[in-house]
Enzyme design. Structure first.
Site, PDB file in Angstrom:
ATOM      1  N   PHE A 176       0.859  -1.189   0.000  1.00  0.00           N
ATOM      2  CA  PHE A 176       0.000   0.000   0.000  1.00  0.00           C
ATOM      3  C   PHE A 176       0.898   1.243   0.000  1.00  0.00           C
ATOM      4  CE2 PHE A 176      -2.807   3.146   2.093  1.00  0.00           C
ATOM      5  CZ  PHE A 176      -3.920   3.027   1.269  1.00  0.00           C
ATOM      6  N   THR A 178       1.434   3.862   1.612  1.00  0.00           N
ATOM      7  CA  THR A 178       2.045   4.389   2.835  1.00  0.00           C
ATOM      8  C   THR A 178       3.007   3.408   3.509  1.00  0.00           C
ATOM      9  OG1 THR A 178       0.147   3.629   4.129  1.00  0.00           O
ATOM     10  CG2 THR A 178       0.113   5.926   3.333  1.00  0.00           C
ATOM     11  N   LYS A 179       3.140   2.195   2.965  1.00  0.00           N
ATOM     12  CA  LYS A 179       4.035   1.225   3.566  1.00  0.00           C
ATOM     13  C   LYS A 179       5.504   1.618   3.336  1.00  0.00           C
ATOM     14  CE  LYS A 179       1.013  -1.685   5.279  1.00  0.00           C
ATOM     15  NZ  LYS A 179      -0.253  -0.972   5.064  1.00  0.00           N
ATOM     16  N   ASN A 180       6.408   0.949   4.049  1.00  0.00           N
ATOM     17  CA  ASN A 180       7.834   1.271   3.923  1.00  0.00           C
ATOM     18  C   ASN A 180       8.325   1.119   2.493  1.00  0.00           C
ATOM     19  OD1 ASN A 180       7.388   1.303   6.671  1.00  0.00           O
ATOM     20  ND2 ASN A 180       9.311   0.278   7.194  1.00  0.00           N
ATOM     21  N   LEU A 181       7.768   0.155   1.784  1.00  0.00           N
ATOM     22  CA  LEU A 181       7.958   0.025   0.345  1.00  0.00           C
ATOM     23  C   LEU A 181       6.574   0.069  -0.264  1.00  0.00           C
ATOM     24  CD1 LEU A 181       9.856  -0.462  -2.074  1.00  0.00           C
ATOM     25  CD2 LEU A 181       9.541  -2.922  -1.730  1.00  0.00           C
TER      26      LEU A 181
END
Length: 367
Positions: A176, A178-181
């Site tokens: 998603f 907003t995830k770190n990747l």
């Protein structure tokens, strides 16, 4: 995300153009290479790209044989998809309270919830902090249960030097935005060392068909598209650098907070806990305080955006009312829902901005 995307604008445009010119938009070379990259990074044999992290959970459960009448043990302090995926299979989520330090499922409470219907354990590596996996795997082995790791927020995290996602029968990743990747939309992946599970998920993600129009099982449409995979491949080059920066920011928060006697743990706020066995990737930098709502409003007035992950525990969600849980059943999770607050955390955050956030919190507690 705006700062990150602005920095990568030229590279992103280039990868978009390459995909458009290729004319291949679903399950192509970019997806295949990304699957190889992520599985290699996590030291797992296979990665299977799917449409999103929620589907990664759902398809993992199905591939592990979870279905009608089964029970799956998990945490009540998580995003809805964790428990929602269990219910979608026809199984029943069985909740266990969390550890007060890590906010992850308390492995010491799992065994007492196991019944003849228990099929799997679904631990969530919340906020980027790994679950105590030795205990989980020992219980699973003893009772012959499947383990599905929810690492939606924890790509790159480690338990005793081993990457999360490499312990269970499957691991579920979310990309998603907003995830770190993060992708530019929904995207996910299932990781597994089990070739039979891998083949079943590959089948499930394309309507249960190995050959076009020939459907062997009831599957769904959950394919990772080439555009998202290309973007993720572009970003992946910087992923470890971004993870290191997140950890630097977390340390900066820690150091600044620890200098302030008025807000140290046990007084006004509880800081995130990184166990000695853990390599935390700080998807979120989350604090806990009984004055959460007032602090959140104070920070908003001072230009600091914060978020509450998560305000209502799963066992008190209206949709799960038929399960029969009530207030007080999981007091540690309920307290967390009422008291946690996630502060700004992204690789492009500057030390000066971290200092401003901390000073704003100090000002609140100094009143």
């Amino acid at each position: 995300m705006h700062r990150q995307n602005k920095t990568l604008k030229k590279e992103i445009k280039k990868c978009f153009s390459q995909v458009v010119e290729s004319g291949n938009f679903v399950l192509g070379d970019n997806v295949r290479i990304l699957e190889e990259q992520i599985s290699y990074f996590c030291n797992v044999k296979q990665g299977i790209g799917v449409a999103n992290g929620s589907d990664a959970l759902y398809l993992s459960l199905l591939a592990c044989g979870v279905g009608n009448g089964d029970e799956v043990i998990t945490t009540p302090f998580t995003f809805f998809a964790t428990a929602g995926a269990i219910t979608r299979t026809g199984a029943k989520p069985v909740f266990v309270d969390i550890d007060a330090k890590t906010w992850n499922i308390d492995a010491n409470l799992i065994e007492e919830k196991i019944t003849t219907r228990t099929k799997a354990i679904l631990p969530v590596h919340l906020y980027g902090c790994p679950v105590e996996m030795d205990a989980i795997m020992e219980i699973a082995k003893r009772y012959q249960l499947k383990v599905i790791e929810d690492a939606a927020q924890a790509l790159g995290a480690e338990f005793k030097g081993q990457k999360v996602g490499s312990f269970g029968d499957t691991c579920c990743i979310s990309f998603f935005p907003t995830k770190n990747l993060g992708a530019f939309g929904d995207a996910g992946m299932v990781l597994t060392n089990n070739p039979d599970i891998a083949e079943r998920i590959k089948l499930l993600r394309v309507h249960g068909a190995k050959k076009k129009y020939c459907h062997e099982i009831l599957g769904c449409n959950s394919r990772l598209d080439e555009l998202q995979a290309a973007i993720l491949r572009t970003k992946y080059k910087y992923f470890e650098q971004w993870t290191n920066r997140r950890r630097q920011i977390a340390k900066k928060y820690h150091d600044l907070f620890q200098k302030q006697s008025i807000i140290v743990d046990g007084v006004n706020i509880k800081l995130p806990h990184e166990p000695t066995y853990a390599y935390h990737v700080y998807h979120q930098y989350t604090i806990q305080t009984k004055q959460r709502d007032q602090l959140k409003e104070h920070l908003k007035q001072n230009g600091v955006e914060t978020t509450v992950y998560y305000p209502i525990p799963m066992h008190l969600q209206e949709v799960f009312a038929p399960l029969g849980y009530g207030d007080g059943d999981f007091p540690i999770a309920e307290a967390a829902c009422n008291e946690v607050l996630s502060l700004p955390m992204f690789p492009e955050l500057t030390d000066k901005e971290v200092g401003y956030v901390v000073q704003s919190i100090i000002d609140f507690f100094s009143k």
